[in-house]
Design a protein around this motif. Structure first.
Motif, PDB file in Angstrom:
ATOM      1  N   UNK A 139       0.838  -1.209   0.000  1.00  0.00           N
ATOM      2  CA  UNK A 139       0.000   0.000   0.000  1.00  0.00           C
ATOM      3  C   UNK A 139       0.865   1.247   0.000  1.00  0.00           C
ATOM      4  N   UNK A 140       1.953   1.226   0.739  1.00  0.00           N
ATOM      5  CA  UNK A 140       2.778   2.436   0.805  1.00  0.00           C
ATOM      6  C   UNK A 140       3.625   2.595  -0.450  1.00  0.00           C
ATOM      7  N   UNK A 141       4.111   1.496  -1.027  1.00  0.00           N
ATOM      8  CA  UNK A 141       5.116   1.635  -2.080  1.00  0.00           C
ATOM      9  C   UNK A 141       4.582   1.566  -3.497  1.00  0.00           C
ATOM     10  N   UNK A 142       3.371   1.091  -3.712  1.00  0.00           N
ATOM     11  CA  UNK A 142       2.884   0.970  -5.083  1.00  0.00           C
ATOM     12  C   UNK A 142       2.380   2.316  -5.585  1.00  0.00           C
ATOM     13  N   UNK A 143       2.434   2.544  -6.906  1.00  0.00           N
ATOM     14  CA  UNK A 143       2.247   3.911  -7.402  1.00  0.00           C
ATOM     15  C   UNK A 143       0.804   4.364  -7.574  1.00  0.00           C
ATOM     16  N   UNK A 183      -2.285  -0.713  -5.918  1.00  0.00           N
ATOM     17  CA  UNK A 183      -2.525  -0.829  -4.471  1.00  0.00           C
ATOM     18  C   UNK A 183      -3.659  -1.791  -4.179  1.00  0.00           C
ATOM     19  N   UNK A 184      -4.640  -1.868  -5.085  1.00  0.00           N
ATOM     20  CA  UNK A 184      -5.699  -2.849  -4.889  1.00  0.00           C
ATOM     21  C   UNK A 184      -5.156  -4.269  -4.945  1.00  0.00           C
ATOM     22  N   UNK A 185      -4.165  -4.476  -5.813  1.00  0.00           N
ATOM     23  CA  UNK A 185      -3.552  -5.803  -5.884  1.00  0.00           C
ATOM     24  C   UNK A 185      -2.907  -6.178  -4.555  1.00  0.00           C
ATOM     25  N   UNK A 186      -2.262  -5.211  -3.930  1.00  0.00           N
ATOM     26  CA  UNK A 186      -1.662  -5.500  -2.626  1.00  0.00           C
ATOM     27  C   UNK A 186      -2.734  -5.674  -1.561  1.00  0.00           C
ATOM     28  N   UNK A 187      -3.803  -4.916  -1.664  1.00  0.00           N
ATOM     29  CA  UNK A 187      -4.802  -4.897  -0.598  1.00  0.00           C
ATOM     30  C   UNK A 187      -5.605  -6.183  -0.526  1.00  0.00           C
ATOM     31  N   UNK A 188      -5.614  -6.952  -1.604  1.00  0.00           N
ATOM     32  CA  UNK A 188      -6.433  -8.158  -1.596  1.00  0.00           C
ATOM     33  C   UNK A 188      -5.846  -9.246  -0.705  1.00  0.00           C
ATOM     34  N   UNK A 189      -4.547  -9.137  -0.399  1.00  0.00           N
ATOM     35  CA  UNK A 189      -3.920 -10.259   0.311  1.00  0.00           C
ATOM     36  C   UNK A 189      -4.411 -10.479   1.732  1.00  0.00           C
ATOM     37  N   UNK A 190      -4.458  -9.483   2.612  1.00  0.00           N
ATOM     38  CA  UNK A 190      -4.963  -9.838   3.946  1.00  0.00           C
ATOM     39  C   UNK A 190      -6.464 -10.038   3.969  1.00  0.00           C
ATOM     40  N   UNK A 191      -7.165  -9.514   2.949  1.00  0.00           N
ATOM     41  CA  UNK A 191      -8.620  -9.641   2.980  1.00  0.00           C
ATOM     42  C   UNK A 191      -9.062 -11.077   2.771  1.00  0.00           C
ATOM     43  N   UNK A 192      -8.326 -11.840   1.992  1.00  0.00           N
ATOM     44  CA  UNK A 192      -8.756 -13.214   1.738  1.00  0.00           C
ATOM     45  C   UNK A 192      -7.791 -14.222   2.365  1.00  0.00           C
ATOM     46  N   UNK A 193      -6.574 -14.313   1.826  1.00  0.00           N
ATOM     47  CA  UNK A 193      -5.696 -15.401   2.273  1.00  0.00           C
ATOM     48  C   UNK A 193      -5.190 -15.186   3.692  1.00  0.00           C
ATOM     49  N   UNK A 194      -4.829 -13.943   4.016  1.00  0.00           N
ATOM     50  CA  UNK A 194      -4.331 -13.693   5.363  1.00  0.00           C
ATOM     51  C   UNK A 194      -5.394 -13.974   6.411  1.00  0.00           C
ATOM     52  N   UNK A 229      -0.050   0.364  10.839  1.00  0.00           N
ATOM     53  CA  UNK A 229       0.568   1.694  10.735  1.00  0.00           C
ATOM     54  C   UNK A 229       0.786   2.075   9.274  1.00  0.00           C
ATOM     55  N   UNK A 230       1.214   1.106   8.449  1.00  0.00           N
ATOM     56  CA  UNK A 230       1.418   1.404   7.030  1.00  0.00           C
ATOM     57  C   UNK A 230       0.099   1.724   6.331  1.00  0.00           C
ATOM     58  N   UNK A 231      -0.961   1.010   6.712  1.00  0.00           N
ATOM     59  CA  UNK A 231      -2.268   1.323   6.135  1.00  0.00           C
ATOM     60  C   UNK A 231      -2.736   2.714   6.540  1.00  0.00           C
ATOM     61  N   UNK A 232      -2.452   3.109   7.781  1.00  0.00           N
ATOM     62  CA  UNK A 232      -2.846   4.448   8.227  1.00  0.00           C
ATOM     63  C   UNK A 232      -2.036   5.514   7.498  1.00  0.00           C
ATOM     64  N   UNK A 233      -0.753   5.205   7.216  1.00  0.00           N
ATOM     65  CA  UNK A 233       0.070   6.133   6.433  1.00  0.00           C
ATOM     66  C   UNK A 233      -0.554   6.355   5.053  1.00  0.00           C
ATOM     67  N   UNK A 234      -1.042   5.278   4.447  1.00  0.00           N
ATOM     68  CA  UNK A 234      -1.673   5.440   3.132  1.00  0.00           C
ATOM     69  C   UNK A 234      -3.006   6.173   3.241  1.00  0.00           C
ATOM     70  N   UNK A 235      -3.708   5.998   4.338  1.00  0.00           N
ATOM     71  CA  UNK A 235      -4.962   6.741   4.517  1.00  0.00           C
ATOM     72  C   UNK A 235      -4.667   8.233   4.622  1.00  0.00           C
ATOM     73  N   UNK A 236      -3.598   8.574   5.315  1.00  0.00           N
ATOM     74  CA  UNK A 236      -3.278   9.991   5.477  1.00  0.00           C
ATOM     75  C   UNK A 236      -2.769  10.586   4.166  1.00  0.00           C
TER      76      UNK A 236
END
Lengths: 128, 87
Positions: A27-31, A36-47, B18-25
């Motif tokens: 989420x922090x490093x993707x442009x 970022x959606x691709x990264x976000x899917x991981x904890x929502x399902x498999x994690x 914390x990283x998710x909150x950083x992206x929210x901000x």
């Protein structure tokens, strides 16, 4: 039996937490939003499924297992729907999106209604 | 469940939150914030489940059901609003 289940549960919990951490880093490093959606899917399902399996190995009663199964099933059903909505909105908000390498919808006429249910295959399009 | 596993899982999940909150901000658009909020909610669900697993109780498991429903409804409604807001 009990110690083996606890060890397996610890492994599952750590794997799920690692997937969550990977999603945070992505989420922090993707442009852009789609990456970022691709990264976000991981904890929502498999994690979450790994963590629920860890909980199920620790608590072995039938009603709690049913509830964990319900949570996992609901997450499996709803996460693709929410991701589809987010992706569609992201694509339509940036209509000529320069960050896409392949844009398969680029030759379509731009639709003005964003939330038209049912695709609208036979809608009359006005060409200007 | 040894204390090392508890500390490791807590550290990993806290860093992810914390990283998710950083992206929210810092997220430039509303959709970035919606995606990051989804991740934050998933991490929170993982934390609640992990706590239930550490202490061997099932008291907080209904909260997981409610949170999954709530995350879906919230993100879908916010995205609808964002898409209509564009025009």
């Amino acid at each position: 039996m009990n110690a083996a289940a606890d060890t397996l549960s610890a492994i599952f919990l750590i794997a799920g937490a690692l997937l969550s951490l990977a999603a945070g880093v992505g989420l922090v490093r993707f442009p852009n939003v789609l990456a970022r959606m691709h990264a976000a899917t991981k904890p929502q399902v498999l994690g979450l499924l790994l963590i629920l399996a860890g909980v199920a190995l620790r608590i072995r009663s039938r009603s709690d297992l049913t509830m964990l199964l319900l949570v996992g099933l609901f997450q499996l059903v709803t996460a693709p729907v929410a991701a589809h909505m987010v992706g569609r909105a992201a694509y339509r908000l940036k209509r000529p999106s320069p960050e896409l390498i392949v844009d398969e919808l680029a030759d379509r006429a731009p639709t003005t209604e964003v939330d038209s249910a049912g695709g609208g295959g036979n809608r009359r399009r006005r060409r200007g | 469940m040894t204390i090392a596993v508890v500390v490791a899982v807590t550290a990993l999940l806290s860093t992810a939150a914390v990283l998710a909150i950083v992206r929210i901000v810092r997220g430039p658009t509303l959709l970035d914030r919606v995606v990051a909020t989804d991740v934050l909610l998933a991490v929170l669900m993982g934390a609640i489940g992990a706590e239930a697993a550490f202490n061997r109780h099932a008291t907080t498991l209904p909260i997981l059901v409610v949170l999954s429903i709530l995350g879906f409804v919230g993100s879908v409604s916010v995205v609808r609003f964002a898409a209509r807001d564009d025009s």
